[in-house]
Design a protein around this motif. Structure first.
Motif, short mmCIF file in Angstrom:
data_model
loop_
_atom_site.label_atom_id
_atom_site.label_comp_id
_atom_site.label_asym_id
_atom_site.label_seq_id
_atom_site.Cartn_x
_atom_site.Cartn_y
_atom_site.Cartn_z
N PRO A 35 0.83 -1.21 0.00
CA PRO A 35 0.00 0.00 0.00
C PRO A 35 0.85 1.25 0.00
O PRO A 35 2.02 1.24 0.38
N THR A 36 0.25 2.37 -0.41
CA THR A 36 1.02 3.61 -0.57
C THR A 36 1.42 4.23 0.76
O THR A 36 2.43 4.91 0.82
N ASN A 37 0.67 4.03 1.83
CA ASN A 37 1.05 4.64 3.10
C ASN A 37 2.10 3.77 3.78
O ASN A 37 1.86 2.66 4.15
N LEU A 38 3.30 4.33 3.91
CA LEU A 38 4.42 3.59 4.46
C LEU A 38 4.51 3.72 5.97
O LEU A 38 5.10 2.89 6.61
N ASN A 39 3.94 4.77 6.51
CA ASN A 39 4.04 4.99 7.94
C ASN A 39 2.84 4.36 8.64
O ASN A 39 1.70 4.63 8.29
N PRO A 40 3.09 3.52 9.64
CA PRO A 40 1.97 2.87 10.33
C PRO A 40 1.05 3.84 11.06
O PRO A 40 -0.11 3.52 11.30
N LEU A 41 1.52 5.04 11.40
CA LEU A 41 0.66 6.01 12.08
C LEU A 41 -0.48 6.49 11.20
O LEU A 41 -1.54 6.89 11.70
N GLU A 42 -0.30 6.44 9.88
CA GLU A 42 -1.35 6.90 8.98
C GLU A 42 -2.57 6.00 9.03
O GLU A 42 -3.65 6.40 8.62
N GLN A 43 -2.42 4.78 9.54
CA GLN A 43 -3.54 3.86 9.62
C GLN A 43 -4.55 4.29 10.70
O GLN A 43 -5.67 3.81 10.71
N PHE A 44 -4.14 5.18 11.60
CA PHE A 44 -5.03 5.64 12.67
C PHE A 44 -5.86 6.85 12.26
O PHE A 44 -6.62 7.37 13.06
N PHE A 45 -5.71 7.30 11.02
CA PHE A 45 -6.44 8.47 10.56
C PHE A 45 -7.16 8.13 9.27
O PHE A 45 -6.59 7.51 8.37
N GLU A 46 -8.41 8.54 9.20
CA GLU A 46 -9.18 8.32 7.98
C GLU A 46 -8.70 9.30 6.93
O GLU A 46 -8.34 10.44 7.25
N ALA A 47 -8.71 8.88 5.70
CA ALA A 47 -8.29 9.76 4.61
C ALA A 47 -9.18 11.00 4.58
O ALA A 47 -10.40 10.90 4.70
N ASP A 48 -8.57 12.15 4.46
CA ASP A 48 -9.34 13.39 4.42
C ASP A 48 -10.18 13.43 3.16
O ASP A 48 -9.72 13.08 2.07
N ARG A 49 -11.43 13.83 3.34
CA ARG A 49 -12.34 13.93 2.21
C ARG A 49 -12.66 15.40 1.96
O ARG A 49 -12.61 16.23 2.86
N ASN A 50 -13.05 15.66 0.74
CA ASN A 50 -13.48 16.99 0.37
C ASN A 50 -14.87 17.22 0.98
O ASN A 50 -15.76 16.40 0.81
N PRO A 51 -15.10 18.32 1.68
CA PRO A 51 -16.41 18.55 2.31
C PRO A 51 -17.55 18.66 1.29
O PRO A 51 -18.70 18.47 1.63
N GLU A 52 -17.23 18.95 0.03
CA GLU A 52 -18.27 19.08 -0.98
C GLU A 52 -18.73 17.71 -1.49
O GLU A 52 -19.76 17.61 -2.14
N ASP A 53 -17.96 16.67 -1.21
CA ASP A 53 -18.35 15.33 -1.64
C ASP A 53 -19.59 14.88 -0.88
O ASP A 53 -19.88 15.36 0.21
N GLU A 54 -20.27 13.89 -1.47
CA GLU A 54 -21.43 13.34 -0.80
C GLU A 54 -21.00 12.56 0.43
O GLU A 54 -19.87 12.08 0.50
N LYS A 55 -21.91 12.42 1.38
CA LYS A 55 -21.63 11.65 2.58
C LYS A 55 -21.48 10.18 2.18
O LYS A 55 -22.37 9.62 1.55
N PRO A 56 -20.36 9.55 2.52
CA PRO A 56 -20.18 8.15 2.11
C PRO A 56 -21.14 7.23 2.85
O PRO A 56 -21.54 7.49 3.98
N VAL A 57 -21.50 6.16 2.18
CA VAL A 57 -22.39 5.16 2.77
C VAL A 57 -21.52 4.02 3.28
O VAL A 57 -20.73 3.45 2.52
N TYR A 58 -21.66 3.70 4.55
CA TYR A 58 -20.87 2.64 5.15
C TYR A 58 -21.71 1.38 5.24
O TYR A 58 -22.94 1.44 5.35
N GLY A 59 -21.04 0.24 5.23
CA GLY A 59 -21.73 -1.04 5.23
C GLY A 59 -22.33 -1.42 6.57
O GLY A 59 -22.30 -0.66 7.54
N ARG A 60 -22.85 -2.61 6.61
CA ARG A 60 -23.49 -3.13 7.81
C ARG A 60 -22.50 -4.03 8.54
O ARG A 60 -21.42 -4.34 8.04
N SER A 61 -22.90 -4.46 9.73
CA SER A 61 -22.05 -5.39 10.47
C SER A 61 -22.20 -6.79 9.88
O SER A 61 -23.17 -7.09 9.18
#
Length: 146
Positions: A35-61
């Motif tokens: 994967p492109t993120n080489l630093n393990p600390l980046e895994q603790f942060f969600e990728a920044d999204r553009n506020p103008e984008d639609e709200k993402p739909v997350y799956g179910r359990s």
């Protein structure tokens, strides 16, 4: 106070990115499929999204019936994916709480917790069904340690 925490987070992310970019070209060539993120600390942060984008739909359990058909290795991998997701969500929630901001999708955390509980349930069922009492006891100890 808000500004100091925001600057602190920005500095942490910048340090994480600069540390990741300091890798040698040979290591980058060797891990081209990684994967492109080489630093393990980046895994603790969600990728920044553009506020103008639609709200993402997350799956179910995950349902227990879906988990029962999975192998031990698949459940093990899924457990750690869910654990990383839970840690990322808890980190994000804590950082936003410290800045007096609202956590955007609080319904994601219970979905992850339910899935993790269902994995433990499926593994416990498998341990109970095991005819060897020693192996069953060992499996139960390992499951309870999760």
């Amino acid at each position: 106070m808000f500004l100091s925490r925001f600057v602190g987070r920005t500095a942490l992310l910048a340090a994480a990115k600069s540390e990741g970019s300091a890798a040698t070209a040979a290591a980058a060539a060797a891990s081209a499929a990684a994967p492109t993120n080489l630093n393990p600390l980046e895994q603790f942060f969600e990728a920044d999204r553009n506020p103008e984008d639609e709200k993402p739909v997350y799956g179910r359990s995950w349902k227990a019936s879906e988990l029962r058909v999975k192998s031990w290795d698949d459940l093990h991998k899924l457990w750690y994916v869910l654990l990383k997701e839970k840690n990322m969500l808890m980190t994000q929630r804590q950082m936003l709480h410290a800045q007096n901001l609202r956590f955007p999708n609080p319904e994601r955390i219970p979905k992850v917790r339910k899935s993790m509980c269902r994995i433990k349930q499926v593994l416990t069922e498998r341990a109970i069904e095991d005819p060897d009492p020693r192996r069953s006891a060992e499996m139960k100890r390992m499951i309870n340690a999760l």
